[in-house]
Every structure is written in C-alpha cells, then in structure tokens.
Write a protein that holds these residues in place. Structure first.
Motif, PDB file in Angstrom:
ATOM      1  N   SER A   2       7.399  -1.397   4.268  1.00  9.95           N
ATOM      2  CA  SER A   2       8.151  -1.823   3.080  1.00  9.95           C
ATOM      3  C   SER A   2       7.610  -1.155   1.815  1.00  9.95           C
ATOM      4  O   SER A   2       6.501  -0.630   1.796  1.00  9.95           O
ATOM      5  CB  SER A   2       8.028  -3.334   2.919  1.00  9.95           C
ATOM      6  OG  SER A   2       6.676  -3.660   2.637  1.00  9.95           O
ATOM      7  N   THR A   3       8.404  -1.208   0.765  1.00 10.35           N
ATOM      8  CA  THR A   3       7.976  -0.671  -0.533  1.00 10.35           C
ATOM      9  C   THR A   3       6.754  -1.436  -1.037  1.00 10.35           C
ATOM     10  O   THR A   3       5.860  -0.851  -1.641  1.00 10.35           O
ATOM     11  CB  THR A   3       9.125  -0.822  -1.566  1.00 10.35           C
ATOM     12  OG1 THR A   3      10.337  -0.446  -0.918  1.00 10.35           O
ATOM     13  CG2 THR A   3       8.911   0.057  -2.764  1.00 10.35           C
ATOM     14  N   GLU A   4       6.698  -2.766  -0.763  1.00  5.78           N
ATOM     15  CA  GLU A   4       5.557  -3.585  -1.209  1.00  5.78           C
ATOM     16  C   GLU A   4       4.266  -3.087  -0.562  1.00  5.78           C
ATOM     17  O   GLU A   4       3.254  -2.908  -1.223  1.00  5.78           O
ATOM     18  CB  GLU A   4       5.762  -5.069  -0.843  1.00  5.78           C
ATOM     19  CG  GLU A   4       6.659  -5.834  -1.809  1.00  5.78           C
ATOM     20  CD  GLU A   4       8.049  -5.223  -1.921  1.00  5.78           C
ATOM     21  OE1 GLU A   4       8.664  -4.946  -0.854  1.00  5.78           O
ATOM     22  OE2 GLU A   4       8.504  -4.985  -3.049  1.00  5.78           O
ATOM     23  N   GLU A   5       4.334  -2.856   0.757  1.00  6.79           N
ATOM     24  CA  GLU A   5       3.155  -2.334   1.461  1.00  6.79           C
ATOM     25  C   GLU A   5       2.740  -0.988   0.878  1.00  6.79           C
ATOM     26  O   GLU A   5       1.560  -0.703   0.721  1.00  6.79           O
ATOM     27  CB  GLU A   5       3.475  -2.157   2.956  1.00  6.79           C
ATOM     28  CG  GLU A   5       3.525  -3.438   3.755  1.00  6.79           C
ATOM     29  CD  GLU A   5       3.965  -3.179   5.187  1.00  6.79           C
ATOM     30  OE1 GLU A   5       3.248  -3.611   6.094  1.00  6.79           O
ATOM     31  OE2 GLU A   5       5.022  -2.535   5.388  1.00  6.79           O
ATOM     32  N   SER A   6       3.730  -0.183   0.580  1.00  7.97           N
ATOM     33  CA  SER A   6       3.454   1.140   0.023  1.00  7.97           C
ATOM     34  C   SER A   6       2.760   1.015  -1.338  1.00  7.97           C
ATOM     35  O   SER A   6       1.799   1.719  -1.625  1.00  7.97           O
ATOM     36  CB  SER A   6       4.763   1.916  -0.125  1.00  7.97           C
ATOM     37  OG  SER A   6       4.514   3.172  -0.687  1.00  7.97           O
ATOM     38  N   LYS A   7       3.235   0.082  -2.153  1.00 10.69           N
ATOM     39  CA  LYS A   7       2.637  -0.106  -3.482  1.00 10.69           C
ATOM     40  C   LYS A   7       1.195  -0.566  -3.390  1.00 10.69           C
ATOM     41  O   LYS A   7       0.370  -0.224  -4.232  1.00 10.69           O
ATOM     42  CB  LYS A   7       3.466  -1.103  -4.297  1.00 10.69           C
ATOM     43  CG  LYS A   7       4.695  -0.440  -4.910  1.00 10.69           C
ATOM     44  CD  LYS A   7       5.447  -1.395  -5.801  1.00 10.69           C
ATOM     45  CE  LYS A   7       6.727  -0.736  -6.318  1.00 10.69           C
ATOM     46  NZ  LYS A   7       7.764  -1.720  -6.622  1.00 10.69           N
ATOM     47  N   LYS A   8       0.889  -1.371  -2.344  1.00 11.28           N
ATOM     48  CA  LYS A   8      -0.485  -1.851  -2.163  1.00 11.28           C
ATOM     49  C   LYS A   8      -1.465  -0.695  -1.966  1.00 11.28           C
ATOM     50  O   LYS A   8      -2.659  -0.837  -2.196  1.00 11.28           O
ATOM     51  CB  LYS A   8      -0.555  -2.807  -0.971  1.00 11.28           C
ATOM     52  CG  LYS A   8      -0.125  -4.201  -1.327  1.00 11.28           C
ATOM     53  CD  LYS A   8      -0.476  -5.170  -0.215  1.00 11.28           C
ATOM     54  CE  LYS A   8       0.283  -6.484  -0.419  1.00 11.28           C
ATOM     55  NZ  LYS A   8       0.770  -7.024   0.843  1.00 11.28           N
ATOM     56  N   LEU A   9      -0.955   0.437  -1.514  1.00 11.68           N
ATOM     57  CA  LEU A   9      -1.835   1.589  -1.290  1.00 11.68           C
ATOM     58  C   LEU A   9      -2.425   2.114  -2.603  1.00 11.68           C
ATOM     59  O   LEU A   9      -3.389   2.870  -2.594  1.00 11.68           O
ATOM     60  CB  LEU A   9      -1.081   2.720  -0.577  1.00 11.68           C
ATOM     61  CG  LEU A   9      -0.586   2.421   0.838  1.00 11.68           C
ATOM     62  CD1 LEU A   9       0.083   3.651   1.436  1.00 11.68           C
ATOM     63  CD2 LEU A   9      -1.739   1.983   1.732  1.00 11.68           C
ATOM     64  N   ASN A  10      -1.859   1.692  -3.731  1.00 10.84           N
ATOM     65  CA  ASN A  10      -2.433   2.094  -5.026  1.00 10.84           C
ATOM     66  C   ASN A  10      -3.858   1.571  -5.185  1.00 10.84           C
ATOM     67  O   ASN A  10      -4.664   2.142  -5.909  1.00 10.84           O
ATOM     68  CB  ASN A  10      -1.582   1.539  -6.179  1.00 10.84           C
ATOM     69  CG  ASN A  10      -0.195   2.158  -6.178  1.00 10.84           C
ATOM     70  OD1 ASN A  10      -0.001   3.252  -5.637  1.00 10.84           O
ATOM     71  ND2 ASN A  10       0.756   1.462  -6.766  1.00 10.84           N
ATOM     72  N   ARG A  48      -9.316   0.795  -0.821  1.00 11.84           N
ATOM     73  CA  ARG A  48     -10.687   1.317  -0.898  1.00 11.84           C
ATOM     74  C   ARG A  48     -10.685   2.769  -0.473  1.00 11.84           C
ATOM     75  O   ARG A  48      -9.930   3.168   0.398  1.00 11.84           O
ATOM     76  CB  ARG A  48     -11.595   0.526   0.064  1.00 11.84           C
ATOM     77  CG  ARG A  48     -11.799  -0.908  -0.341  1.00 11.84           C
ATOM     78  CD  ARG A  48     -13.256  -1.220  -0.712  1.00 11.84           C
ATOM     79  NE  ARG A  48     -14.248  -0.647   0.199  1.00 11.84           N
ATOM     80  CZ  ARG A  48     -14.878  -1.350   1.135  1.00 11.84           C
ATOM     81  NH1 ARG A  48     -14.567  -2.615   1.338  1.00 11.84           N
ATOM     82  NH2 ARG A  48     -15.830  -0.788   1.853  1.00 11.84           N
ATOM     83  N   ARG A  49     -11.558   3.551  -1.087  1.00  7.57           N
ATOM     84  CA  ARG A  49     -11.680   4.949  -0.713  1.00  7.57           C
ATOM     85  C   ARG A  49     -13.042   5.218  -0.141  1.00  7.57           C
ATOM     86  O   ARG A  49     -13.951   4.459  -0.434  1.00  7.57           O
ATOM     87  CB  ARG A  49     -11.443   5.822  -1.965  1.00  7.57           C
ATOM     88  CG  ARG A  49      -9.982   5.808  -2.357  1.00  7.57           C
ATOM     89  CD  ARG A  49      -9.810   5.729  -3.860  1.00  7.57           C
ATOM     90  NE  ARG A  49      -8.465   5.242  -4.158  1.00  7.57           N
ATOM     91  CZ  ARG A  49      -7.577   5.910  -4.893  1.00  7.57           C
ATOM     92  NH1 ARG A  49      -7.871   7.055  -5.416  1.00  7.57           N
ATOM     93  NH2 ARG A  49      -6.396   5.398  -5.099  1.00  7.57           N
ATOM     94  N   PRO A  50     -13.280   6.237   0.659  1.00  7.99           N
ATOM     95  CA  PRO A  50     -12.309   7.263   1.048  1.00  7.99           C
ATOM     96  C   PRO A  50     -11.205   6.733   1.964  1.00  7.99           C
ATOM     97  O   PRO A  50     -11.428   5.779   2.700  1.00  7.99           O
ATOM     98  CB  PRO A  50     -13.161   8.284   1.806  1.00  7.99           C
ATOM     99  CG  PRO A  50     -14.301   7.486   2.363  1.00  7.99           C
ATOM    100  CD  PRO A  50     -14.583   6.425   1.333  1.00  7.99           C
ATOM    101  N   ALA A  51     -10.052   7.394   1.853  1.00  6.46           N
ATOM    102  CA  ALA A  51      -8.920   7.043   2.710  1.00  6.46           C
ATOM    103  C   ALA A  51      -7.975   8.232   2.780  1.00  6.46           C
ATOM    104  O   ALA A  51      -8.061   9.158   1.964  1.00  6.46           O
ATOM    105  CB  ALA A  51      -8.191   5.828   2.139  1.00  6.46           C
ATOM    106  N   ILE A  52      -7.125   8.166   3.780  1.00  4.53           N
ATOM    107  CA  ILE A  52      -6.154   9.245   3.996  1.00  4.53           C
ATOM    108  C   ILE A  52      -4.751   8.650   3.942  1.00  4.53           C
ATOM    109  O   ILE A  52      -4.488   7.622   4.562  1.00  4.53           O
ATOM    110  CB  ILE A  52      -6.370   9.917   5.375  1.00  4.53           C
ATOM    111  CG1 ILE A  52      -7.788  10.484   5.472  1.00  4.53           C
ATOM    112  CG2 ILE A  52      -5.324  11.011   5.626  1.00  4.53           C
ATOM    113  CD1 ILE A  52      -8.180  10.971   6.872  1.00  4.53           C
ATOM    114  N   ILE A  53      -3.870   9.281   3.165  1.00  5.81           N
ATOM    115  CA  ILE A  53      -2.466   8.862   3.141  1.00  5.81           C
ATOM    116  C   ILE A  53      -1.595  10.036   3.588  1.00  5.81           C
ATOM    117  O   ILE A  53      -1.666  11.118   3.009  1.00  5.81           O
ATOM    118  CB  ILE A  53      -2.024   8.402   1.737  1.00  5.81           C
ATOM    119  CG1 ILE A  53      -2.804   7.161   1.302  1.00  5.81           C
ATOM    120  CG2 ILE A  53      -0.511   8.115   1.718  1.00  5.81           C
ATOM    121  CD1 ILE A  53      -2.460   6.676  -0.102  1.00  5.81           C
TER     122      ILE A  53
END
Ligand SMILES: [Zn+2]
Length: 469
Positions: free
Chosen positions: A326-334, A337-342
């Motif tokens: 969902s768009t909500e899940e996508s927004k949570k990626l903002n 925690r890092r490091p991370a890969i998108i």
C-alpha cells in the motif's frame, strides 16, 4: 509484405512495427515511448495509423515499452485479438493496471500544481476501464505451439530469455504471387535476454528467418560475466553498510528485480555481505511473485528445483526481504533504520514510487543509487548516471549529493556478441535484417557486426519508414 516501423526506431522505447500481408494488418508490439516528457506524451497519446484497420496484435513481452499502449489501442477502436504467451498475459494484467493507476495518480499530482498556477488540467492516457477492455482481447499461445493467427499467417513463439514469458516471434506468411504461393518467414527477436541469467530460461534459437527484425540495445557493448555482477553488487552493498546510508535500486518490478533479490539472498546467507533489510517497494511486487509461481514453464532448472523443494522454497523471498504493497507502507519507508536497501520502479526513474524515494534522499551524500538496467536517452536515470548535479522531479529541482553506481551484468538484454551469436545460429542466412530497439551508436555497431557475419542487406529504419520485402 510491407513493414512499417512506428517505434523503437533508432531509440529503445515505444516498440511498435506494422506488418501488412495478404490484405491483413498486424502490429508487432504496442509499446509506450519514454524520454523527453513532451515528445513522449505526444507519441503516447495518439496512433499514426487507422487503429480500426488493424486485425491483430502480436505481443513479444509484458514490459510497458512493448505493451503499454494496448489499452489506448482498444480505447481507440481496436477489436482484434492480442496474441501473447500466458505468462505475458498474466503479467500484462498486473502491469497495465499499475500503469493506469500511475497515470491517474500522476495526472492528479500534476493537476494540483496546474490548479495553483492556473494551467489547464491534464487527463490520464487511459484508465482501469480501458485496461479491462484490453485484457478481454488476449488470446494466449504457448512456446513452440504454431497457430494460424490470420488467414495465411502462422505464428510461433519461442522463449527469448528476457523476462518471464518473453518471446521471439516467427511469422510464416504465405502470399499469393500470381499462380504460386510464396512462404516468407518474418522473425522478430523481441527483447533478447542473456545466457545464464538467474530465474528465466536461456533464449531459444529461431529456426528460420528470411526477414529478421532484431533488437540492438547493447550494440557495440559487452557485459561482464554474471558472477562479476554479483561481486559488484556485494561491493556496493558493503559500502552502504559501512556508511550507514540508503541504497536505492531503481528497477522494474519484472526482470532484474528478481535476479537482484536472488543474489542479495545468496550473499546474505553466505555472509559475503552484512544482513540488512531489503524492501521491494512496488504495489506490483507481490502480485508479480505470485504470477512467477504460476509459470514454471518459464524457469531454468535451478529455480525450478528451488520451487519444488519440500515446503515450497521461495526464490523471491527471504527473512530480510519485505514487499510493500500500500501507499501507507511505502510512506513508512521514509523513516526506516539504515543501512537499508529499497528496490523500486520505474527502472529509468521516469515515474513510480522510486521518484518519491529519490526526492527525499538524493540530497544526502550517504545515499547510493544503483542502476541495474538500461537508461534510455533523456530519462532522469540517464541524467543521474552521467553525473548531473541537479535533478528535476515532479517539476521541482533537487540537489544531487548521492553517489551513483551502475552494474551492467544484470541487464535483461544480450550484449552485441550474444546478439550476433544468436543471429549466426539461425540455420538459414536472413536475406534482409532490420535493426531496431537501439540508440544510433548501438544500431550502427550492430549493422557493422551483421556485415561481419556476411549479411549485406541491413537497414536501420527511421520512425514511419515503410518497406516492401
Ligand atoms: Zn523488455
């Protein structure tokens, strides 16, 4: 027969070729153009021929630059059959729907800006309704199952090894020439994959081509071996682990996403790279993974075995991997925690969720953007890769401080040597070869390569050019 080239002529997008024979007209592919916004919009919003006069479409594979204009074709009055493999049909169902919803969202976004500036509103090219109408016209044909698709025109698909369901096309065309019938085989490579790529099977040889239309994306270039790509991926991911930043991989939901995920899984399992979360951010991704599972006929042996394991091994999932829907899940990626890969589409940064991730992170020197696919001229991906210091996203300027990296080996396309080997393996020597789906330097290099194979009659068609063969 008459051939007319309406897209992917001296460029890599908008694949669309018109074939006229026996009083019938068929389209090979019906793809969208990408690149300079205004130019692409104009190309994508109309057809340069009478749509109602087209009898059938033969679709090589599901990528939008080959299939993306089908809903518009149908909206404009096309009512014939669309022939594709069943995997291509299933992918199109998901990808065209995604394309429609992206266009509706983009139009909304642009219209909000236009409203502020008193500019006229824009309309999406097509909607979900048009996609549904296009899906009704599909007729699926499996690899190596010849079928008479129109009177006197027999079609055979063969595996092109590019993405799931991708096919090369052979059309045996029987034409009346006075008292005799003359059969000519027109073959079209579609997009041709690499040997030894993860997941999908290697490309299959075409059995005959009197006239050949070949792609040339990587004309004049050679890819490193697949294991070099894996090593480079490990290097880039390790750098991200060291600086604690974000690694953004723009990639289409179908194609290299599955290969990259496959290698990330292996590398983390073997501890060649530190474990870190991997997000495949695409409303399509989960659907696509399901579609992959339904098409074992397209897999190579390694992937097939993995799928057949007890308990159902999953080649596209592992504990560090999350698909966001969902768009909500996508927004949570903002806020992750890092490091991370998108990993997020589109692959050339011309739309889709990747633009939102770039907008937020491209100014951060800890961000790395890793390109794994071809970046066409005038796309944002190409501009970033060549080192532009500013990027225009949704009409706003952003400073670029992120590091750019590219790995060639994940390409879903054969390089020049692989393309030439493929053509050399056709048992008869084609009398005429048309070189499409390449930028001018690539098409020229391919033409030179074909001359070395002893094929003298080579044409690099311009958009709209018409040939009798
Ligand atoms: Zn493709």
């Amino acid at each position: 027969m008459i051939l007319q080239f309406w897209g992917a002529a001296q460029t890599v997008t908008g694949s669309m070729h018109l074939v006229e024979a026996n009083g019938h007209r068929l389209l090979l592919d019906c793809g969208m153009a990408q690149g300079r916004r205004q130019e692409a919009n104009k190309l994508n919003s109309e057809f340069p021929f009478d749509v109602k006069g087209i009898d059938a479409v033969v679709l090589s594979h599901a990528h939008l630059d080959h299939s993306g204009k089908l809903p518009l074709l149908v909206k404009n009055g096309f009512s014939g059959s669309i022939f594709s493999t069943s995997a291509t049909r299933d992918l199109c169902s998901a990808m065209l729907a995604d394309s429609a919803s992206l266009q509706e969202m983009d139009a909304k976004y642009v219209n909000r800006q236009n409203e502020k500036q008193g500019l006229p509103f824009i309309k999406p090219l097509y909607t979900m309704h048009d996609v549904a109408n296009a899906m009704r016209l599909f007729q699926t044909v499996e690899f190596r199952r010849p079928l008479e698709i129109l009177p006197g025109i027999r079609m055979t698909f063969r595996n092109a090894g590019h993405i799931l369901g991708s096919a090369s096309v052979a059309l045996e065309i029987a034409e009346d020439r006075g008292s005799e019938k003359k059969v000519t085989t027109l073959a079209f490579t579609g997009d041709l994959g690499r040997k030894g790529a993860a997941v999908v099977r290697d490309p299959e040889t075409i059995e005959r081509a009197d006239v050949l239309i070949t792609e040339s994306t990587y004309g004049g270039r050679s890819h490193g071996p697949m294991n070099e790509a894996r090593k480079n991926l490990a290097r880039v991911v390790s750098q991200t682990a060291n600086n604690g930043g974000l690694l953004i991989i723009p990639a289409f939901a179908v194609g290299r996403t599955q290969d990259v995920v496959y290698h990330l899984h292996e590398l983390m399992e073997s501890k060649e790279i530190p474990s870190m979360p991997v997000y495949v951010d695409s409303p399509l991704a989960t659907n696509i993974t399901e579609i992959f599972r339904q098409h074992p006929e397209c897999f190579d042996e390694e992937t097939e075995q993995l799928l057949m394991q007890d308990g159902g091994g999953d080649p596209f999932g592992f504990y560090m991997l999350k698909y966001t829907h969902s768009t909500e899940e996508s927004k949570k990626l903002n806020d992750i925690r890092r490091p991370a890969i998108i990993i997020s589409a589109s692959g050339m940064c011309e739309g889709g969720r990747v633009l939102h991730h770039l907008r937020r992170n491209i100014g951060d020197p800890k961000t790395t953007v890793l390109f794994v696919g071809f970046q066409a001229e005038n796309t944002l991906g190409r501009k970033l890769l060549r080192g532009d210091k500013t990027a225009r996203i949704y009409g706003e300027e952003y400073q670029v401080r992120a590091r750019m990296e590219a790995i060639d080996g994940y390409s879903a396309h054969a390089d020049e040597e692989e393309l030439l080997d493929f053509i050399a393996a056709i048992p008869n020597k084609p009398q005429h070869v048309f070189v499409v789906h390449g930028e001018p330097d690539a098409t020229a290099a391919m033409a030179a390569g074909l001359a070395r194979l002893g094929i003298g009659n080579v044409t690099i068609p311009e958009r709209g050019e018409r040939f009798e063969v």
